[in-house]
Design a protein around this motif. Structure first.
Motif, PDB file in Angstrom:
ATOM      1  N   UNK A   1       0.804  -1.233   0.000  1.00 12.51           N
ATOM      2  CA  UNK A   1       0.000   0.000   0.000  1.00 12.51           C
ATOM      3  C   UNK A   1       0.832   1.276   0.000  1.00 12.51           C
ATOM      4  N   UNK A   2       2.001   1.252   0.647  1.00 10.63           N
ATOM      5  CA  UNK A   2       2.812   2.473   0.731  1.00 10.63           C
ATOM      6  C   UNK A   2       3.336   2.890  -0.636  1.00 10.63           C
ATOM      7  N   UNK A   3       3.827   1.933  -1.436  1.00 16.47           N
ATOM      8  CA  UNK A   3       4.320   2.284  -2.769  1.00 16.47           C
ATOM      9  C   UNK A   3       3.168   2.712  -3.671  1.00 16.47           C
ATOM     10  N   UNK A   4       2.009   2.109  -3.505  1.00 19.22           N
ATOM     11  CA  UNK A   4       0.842   2.537  -4.288  1.00 19.22           C
ATOM     12  C   UNK A   4       0.445   3.959  -3.897  1.00 19.22           C
ATOM     13  N   UNK A   5       0.509   4.268  -2.602  1.00 19.97           N
ATOM     14  CA  UNK A   5       0.215   5.637  -2.141  1.00 19.97           C
ATOM     15  C   UNK A   5       1.186   6.625  -2.775  1.00 19.97           C
ATOM     16  N   UNK A   6       2.494   6.308  -2.755  1.00 19.54           N
ATOM     17  CA  UNK A   6       3.505   7.190  -3.332  1.00 19.54           C
ATOM     18  C   UNK A   6       3.285   7.363  -4.841  1.00 19.54           C
ATOM     19  N   UNK A   7       2.897   6.277  -5.501  1.00 18.33           N
ATOM     20  CA  UNK A   7       2.672   6.326  -6.952  1.00 18.33           C
ATOM     21  C   UNK A   7       1.510   7.256  -7.283  1.00 18.33           C
ATOM     22  N   UNK A   8       0.428   7.150  -6.522  1.00 21.80           N
ATOM     23  CA  UNK A   8      -0.738   8.010  -6.754  1.00 21.80           C
ATOM     24  C   UNK A   8      -0.377   9.475  -6.484  1.00 21.80           C
ATOM     25  N   UNK A   9       0.386   9.707  -5.423  1.00 20.03           N
ATOM     26  CA  UNK A   9       0.774  11.082  -5.102  1.00 20.03           C
ATOM     27  C   UNK A   9       1.677  11.661  -6.193  1.00 20.03           C
ATOM     28  N   UNK A  10       2.646  10.872  -6.673  1.00 16.71           N
ATOM     29  CA  UNK A  10       3.585  11.366  -7.675  1.00 16.71           C
ATOM     30  C   UNK A  10       2.893  11.650  -9.006  1.00 16.71           C
ATOM     31  N   UNK A  11       1.932  10.819  -9.378  1.00 12.29           N
ATOM     32  CA  UNK A  11       1.298  10.961 -10.689  1.00 12.29           C
ATOM     33  C   UNK A  11       0.079  11.879 -10.692  1.00 12.29           C
ATOM     34  N   UNK A  12      -0.602  11.988  -9.528  1.00 18.49           N
ATOM     35  CA  UNK A  12      -1.845  12.766  -9.488  1.00 18.49           C
ATOM     36  C   UNK A  12      -1.854  13.863  -8.421  1.00 18.49           C
ATOM     37  N   UNK A  13      -0.835  13.895  -7.556  1.00 14.93           N
ATOM     38  CA  UNK A  13      -0.751  14.953  -6.551  1.00 14.93           C
ATOM     39  C   UNK A  13      -1.750  14.830  -5.422  1.00 14.93           C
ATOM     40  N   UNK A  14      -2.248  13.625  -5.146  1.00 17.93           N
ATOM     41  CA  UNK A  14      -3.238  13.419  -4.086  1.00 17.93           C
ATOM     42  C   UNK A  14      -2.581  12.758  -2.881  1.00 17.93           C
ATOM     43  N   UNK A  15      -2.767  13.339  -1.707  1.00 17.31           N
ATOM     44  CA  UNK A  15      -2.242  12.778  -0.471  1.00 17.31           C
ATOM     45  C   UNK A  15      -3.292  11.866   0.153  1.00 17.31           C
ATOM     46  N   UNK A  16      -2.888  10.689   0.613  1.00 15.89           N
ATOM     47  CA  UNK A  16      -3.809   9.710   1.197  1.00 15.89           C
ATOM     48  C   UNK A  16      -3.354   9.357   2.601  1.00 15.89           C
ATOM     49  N   UNK A  17      -4.289   9.372   3.549  1.00 13.68           N
ATOM     50  CA  UNK A  17      -3.950   9.156   4.954  1.00 13.68           C
ATOM     51  C   UNK A  17      -4.118   7.719   5.437  1.00 13.68           C
ATOM     52  N   UNK A  18      -5.086   6.994   4.880  1.00 15.95           N
ATOM     53  CA  UNK A  18      -5.390   5.645   5.372  1.00 15.95           C
ATOM     54  C   UNK A  18      -5.537   4.673   4.211  1.00 15.95           C
ATOM     55  N   UNK A  19      -5.476   3.397   4.541  1.00 13.96           N
ATOM     56  CA  UNK A  19      -5.721   2.369   3.531  1.00 13.96           C
ATOM     57  C   UNK A  19      -6.616   1.275   4.114  1.00 13.96           C
ATOM     58  N   UNK A  20      -7.349   0.603   3.228  1.00 11.19           N
ATOM     59  CA  UNK A  20      -8.124  -0.584   3.592  1.00 11.19           C
ATOM     60  C   UNK A  20      -7.962  -1.598   2.470  1.00 11.19           C
ATOM     61  N   UNK A  21      -7.367  -2.728   2.817  1.00  9.94           N
ATOM     62  CA  UNK A  21      -7.104  -3.796   1.859  1.00  9.94           C
ATOM     63  C   UNK A  21      -8.069  -4.944   2.139  1.00  9.94           C
ATOM     64  N   UNK A  22      -8.867  -5.333   1.141  1.00 10.57           N
ATOM     65  CA  UNK A  22      -9.879  -6.376   1.313  1.00 10.57           C
ATOM     66  C   UNK A  22      -9.553  -7.560   0.417  1.00 10.57           C
ATOM     67  N   UNK A  23      -9.427  -8.734   1.036  1.00 14.56           N
ATOM     68  CA  UNK A  23      -9.254  -9.968   0.273  1.00 14.56           C
ATOM     69  C   UNK A  23     -10.619 -10.363  -0.282  1.00 14.56           C
ATOM     70  N   UNK A  24     -10.675 -10.715  -1.567  1.00 17.27           N
ATOM     71  CA  UNK A  24     -11.955 -11.018  -2.197  1.00 17.27           C
ATOM     72  C   UNK A  24     -12.678 -12.196  -1.552  1.00 17.27           C
ATOM     73  N   UNK A  25     -11.940 -13.079  -0.875  1.00 16.23           N
ATOM     74  CA  UNK A  25     -12.588 -14.198  -0.188  1.00 16.23           C
ATOM     75  C   UNK A  25     -13.551 -13.670   0.874  1.00 16.23           C
ATOM     76  N   UNK A  26     -13.173 -12.546   1.508  1.00 17.48           N
ATOM     77  CA  UNK A  26     -14.051 -11.930   2.497  1.00 17.48           C
ATOM     78  C   UNK A  26     -15.323 -11.397   1.866  1.00 17.48           C
ATOM     79  N   UNK A  27     -15.215 -10.871   0.644  1.00 20.45           N
ATOM     80  CA  UNK A  27     -16.399 -10.382  -0.064  1.00 20.45           C
ATOM     81  C   UNK A  27     -17.362 -11.535  -0.333  1.00 20.45           C
ATOM     82  N   UNK A  28     -16.831 -12.669  -0.760  1.00 23.84           N
ATOM     83  CA  UNK A  28     -17.677 -13.836  -1.030  1.00 23.84           C
ATOM     84  C   UNK A  28     -18.436 -14.259   0.224  1.00 23.84           C
TER      85      UNK A  28
END
Length: 308
Positions: free
Chosen positions: A128-155
């Motif tokens: 998640x941290x590298x994805x956060x940095x990638x979004x900030x570098x390419x779009x200039x958006x700062x993100x404070x939190x993350x939520x990662x959901x395994x699709x098995x939980x959705x099922x």
């Protein structure tokens, strides 16, 4: 006269005590039921000890808004996963307004410390941290939190919420790369089938069609969750899905986010990146088919949407 008043007062006190005891017993029953259902749900999960404490170093938003990176992964397919679904949910505590941005997984981006690649590869390379940095570098958006959901939980969530499935109008036959085979027409889909429907992208619409289906699935699940019968299943549902969620958010913040995104989804403003007319399809040997976008135009639209 005084004796009559005293008797009346005593009767009122007795009624008050009985009402208090009744409410206390009712509260204990509800609490006991909730706890029992929650732990019953936990026992249904089979996520084991997969959870990780991911690094995430987002800075505070200068306007007091809270941006949350929502990611969906399928940990069963490979040891290290790419994010199949990526969204930014923004909550403004001052206005109680919620916004949701869908990011196409095939956007060709600069990944800090690596060569250019698809956006969903950032999670594969650095979580998640590298994805956060990638979004900030390419779009200039700062993100404070993350939520990662395994699709098995959705099922599991869907199967607990709606044992007979959730009604969906499947617009075409679907089977490629989704693990299930769906026929065209209105039908009730179980958790695995509904997830497959939301993930399908093997047609001309690609990721854009998938985003539309994801929104359609959210609305369908919301309708089911609001039924009285389903509300009694919520404690079990939360317990069953908890092992499949990784986040740096507190429990109450998680519940608030679920309420806003799922149960109040009709009042959410939505945006898809890239915006219409701002991209072309491309191909690279190391990345395969990609979406090449006009970053200036999309960054401007994204900033305007989040900060208006």
């Amino acid at each position: 006269m005084d004796t009559t008043r005293m008797e009346h007062k005593n009767k009122k006190k007795k009624r008050g005590r009985k009402l208090f005891l009744f409410l206390l017993v009712l509260l204990l029953i509800i609490t006991g039921y909730t706890v029992f259902q929650y732990y019953q749900g936990l026992q249904m999960a089979d996520a084991g000890d997969k959870k990780e404490n991911y690094e995430f170093n987002g800075d505070t938003d200068e306007n007091g808004r809270v941006n949350i990176l929502l990611m969906g992964v399928d940990s069963r397919s490979e040891e290290k996963s790419r994010t199949d679904t990526m969204m930014i949910a923004q909550i403004d505590p001052k206005t109680n307004e919620t916004k949701l941005v869908s990011l196409m997984r095939d956007i060709y981006v600069e990944i800090p410390g690596y060569q250019n690649y698809k956006l969903n590869t950032a999670f594969y390379l650095g979580g998640p941290e590298l994805l956060r940095k990638t979004i900030k570098q390419n779009f200039g958006v700062e993100i404070q939190h993350y939520m990662l959901v395994d699709f098995k939980g959705f099922e599991k969530t869907v199967d607990i919420l709606a044992p007979n499935g959730i009604k969906i109008d499947v617009e075409k036959a679907m089977s490629e790369n989704i693990g299930v085979q769906l026929e065209q027409g209105t039908q009730r889909l179980n958790g695995k089938e509904l997830l497959g429907y939301a993930r399908f992208r093997a047609d001309r619409e690609g990721d854009f069609g998938r985003v539309e289906r994801q929104q359609k699935v959210i609305s369908a699940v919301k309708e089911e969750a609001l039924s009285l019968d389903s509300l009694t299943k919520l404690p079990k549902m939360i317990g069953a899905t908890q092992p499949y969620i990784e986040t740096n958010m507190g429990k109450f913040d998680q519940l608030g986010l679920i309420k806003d995104v799922l149960l109040d989804s009709n009042n959410i403003k939505k945006l898809t990146i890239p915006v219409e007319g701002s991209y072309t399809n491309g191909y690279y040997e190391h990345a395969g088919s990609v979406i090449e976008i006009n970053f200036a135009q999309n960054s401007e639209e994204l900033q305007k949407f989040l900060n208006e």
